[in-house]
Design a protein around this motif. Structure first.
Motif: not given
Length: 613
Positions: A399-416
């Protein structure tokens, strides 16, 4: 001359006599340029054009003339002159890579002829622009612009010319004529009537003919529209990457906000200043133009259309040709040809695995801030790009995130500050696709330690396409879970709080029903005592109390000094609107109050399975 700011631009020209003269001109307009430099929201382009390179033999045909009335000899003469300039990029007294076509600014046919010259040059000489395309692949249907009929691709000969042009545009909010199941036979057999079409479609047909291509793809006329049971949309959306990647060129109606406006119907007044001629530069003109964002660029679907198409003609202000090797901008009364070393199209000719994850996050950050007419298309409109990346990464797409680095890529945040979680389910709460508004990913240092392990990851697609809409999904994570305070609805209206020990970034304004909050530590930075965690709330589980489920609410960064963070002051704890008090840890007891974070909250000790939905 190049630079991110006016000072950089001028400093880069210190060894060139011509550019030194341009310095004086630019300095004279410094007040006008002040708001367009480094840190500003609007960049500007500097165009140098030489009078010596202006072909004088071009005959201009007004828009009202018909194709039959045009002089083929004059058109051939014009193409000969223009092609000669394209074959000799170093022509000109000062080796400036600029070439000119003289035309009345109100005439569109000179634009068509200029773009056709670029088109022919690209087809003949640009090897990179031909890479990764499949000449035999065609969309389900195409418009035959010679016979003005809808034609199934299965009936197009494998031997003849199978090239097609694709159109990128905004639909707008006013209804217009589209392909339906009821008129499919009429459009295929009797033909398409021009009076039924809107201005953008008529312009696209004219440009396709001018380029010498027979077939045109327009989504609303080549894909059956209608209610979900009647529409082909979900089936055809899975092939969007192929449509644009294999089109011979994509026409982008960049300035139009609806199909009624056409390619030339609206101007953004992009020209900031014109200085002509320069005093000592013997025939050089200086033109300054604002790099304004076009209305089409705000449309989410256009990102993959732009990146995947090997060639694009942007009908904006200015009209621009862009391929993987060359950019041509039509300035006020001229065409300026520039190399395309920085064009985003370049990577599509050879995507490398080591670049994929970083590039994907850059594209998502840009894409997330774009607009969608249909909110449920959030994952669908980037699905074509996801397919291309999957071919290189070869790992699960979640759902928009790749399994290879899923832990790191969970740390997105809103920019607005206007970001919010959508009401209707669109993606799991841990996916950026569940948010309406721009997002950004954390920038990771070279050394960090993962504090969580992904045990299981599942996505249930809404249809058969794994890169399209999703029905539900979950992550099963093994990590520590810290209980925090309970939110009671009284809060500041800001989404981000930051102090010396704590930074909280919320996905949207808290709800009065959020209740007790939890912290799920994911990453520790090795160079400093800093921890990045997900902020969660518990929700009623579909699997009973034995398997609790948690939804994401945001990201929390904790800064420890000497093994712990600062304890909140009594004054802050008593302030009902100072909601960060709820983001500090509690012990298990019901009457526990906030305490400082400790190193043992994040390291070692008991871990548990946490199901994120």
């Amino acid at each position: 001359m190049k630079g991110r700011s006016l000072d950089d631009l001028l400093a880069s020209a210190s060894n060139c006599p011509i550019c030194m003269e341009l310095n004086e001109v630019l300095r004279g307009h410094e007040c006008e340029l002040h708001d367009l430099g480094e840190g500003a929201t609007i960049p500007f382009d500097v165009h140098l054009v030489s009078q010596y390179l202006m072909p004088q033999t071009i005959e201009v045909f007004p828009r009202t003339s018909s194709a039959r009335d045009r002089s083929e000899d004059s058109l051939h003469h014009w193409n000969k002159d223009w092609s000669e300039l394209l074959r000799n990029p170093e022509l000109g007294r000062y080796n400036i890579r600029q070439y000119i076509e003289r035309k009345p600014s109100s005439t569109e046919y000179s634009v068509y002829r200029g773009m056709r010259s670029c088109f022919e040059k690209c087809l003949a000489a640009h090897r990179i622009c031909r890479a990764d395309t499949d000449r035999l692949w065609l969309p389900t249907r195409l418009i035959d612009v010679q016979k003005m009929k809808l034609k199934p691709s299965a009936k197009i000969s494998l031997i003849g010319d199978r090239r097609y042009v694709a159109l990128g545009h905004q639909w707008g909010t006013i209804p217009f004529f589209t392909l339906e199941r009821d008129n499919l036979d009429i459009l295929s057999n009797s033909g398409i009537r021009l009076p039924d079409l809107r201005r953008t479609f008529i312009d696209a047909i004219e440009v396709t003919r001018q380029l010498g291509v027979r077939y045109l793809w327009i989504d609303s006329l080549c894909i059956i529209q209608g209610e979900k049971g009647q529409s082909e949309w979900h089936r055809e959306a899975a092939s969007m990457a192929q449509v644009y990647r294999n089109a011979i060129v994509t026409l982008a109606a960049s300035n139009a906000t609806s199909v009624y406006e056409g390619f030339f119907g609206k101007s953004q007044n992009a020209w900031l200043n014109v200085v002509t001629p320069l005093g000592n530069s013997q025939g050089l003109n200086l033109l300054l133009s604002k790099g304004l964002q076009k209305p089409l660029d705000r449309r989410a679907w256009v990102l993959q259309e732009h990146l995947l198409s090997p060639r694009t003609i942007h009908f904006g202000d200015p009209v621009t040709w862009e391929c993987r090797e060359m950019t041509v901008k039509q300035t006020c009364d001229s065409l300026s040809i520039l190399p395309s070393f920085s064009t985003p199209k370049v990577w599509t000719a050879g995507l490398r695995r080591r670049d994929c994850l970083g590039l994907w996050k850059q594209l998502v950050a840009k894409y997330s801030d774009c607009l969608l007419t249909v909110p449920s298309d959030k994952l669908v409109a980037i699905g074509g790009l996801a397919r291309i990346f999957f071919g290189v990464l070869k790992c699960d797409y979640l759902a928009g995130i790749w399994r290879e680095r899923v832990v790191e890529d969970l740390l997105w945040e809103t920019a607005s500050s206007k970001a919010a979680r959508v009401g209707r389910y669109r993606a799991p709460s841990w996916s950026w696709a569940s948010i309406e508004g721009g997002i950004k990913f954390q920038s990771f240092p070279q050394r960090y330690t993962l504090l969580a392990e992904i045990l299981d990851a599942r996505i249930d697609p809404a249809e058969s396409d794994p890169f399209g809409e999703v029905r539900n999904g979950h992550l099963l994570v093994n990590a520590r879970l810290l209980p925090l305070g309970a939110f009671d609805g009284r809060a500041s209206k800001t989404l981000i709080h930051s102090d010396d020990f704590l930074r909280v970034s919320l996905d949207g304004l808290p709800s009065t029903q959020d209740g007790r909050l939890y912290l799920l530590p994911l990453v520790k930075l090795d160079t400093e005592d800093q921890y990045w965690s997900l902020l969660l709330k518990e929700r009623e589980s579909n699997f009973g109390p034995a398997v609790p489920e948690y939804q994401r609410l945001g990201v929390v960064t904790t800064f420890l000094k000497r093994g712990c963070s600062s304890l909140l002051t009594k004054r802050n704890l008593e302030n009902p609107l100072w909601w960060p008090k709820v983001f500090y840890p509690r012990d298990v007891g019901p009457g526990d109050t906030a305490r400082a974070f400790k190193e043992e909250d994040f390291k070692g000790g008991h871990t548990q399975k946490v199901r994120l939905v």
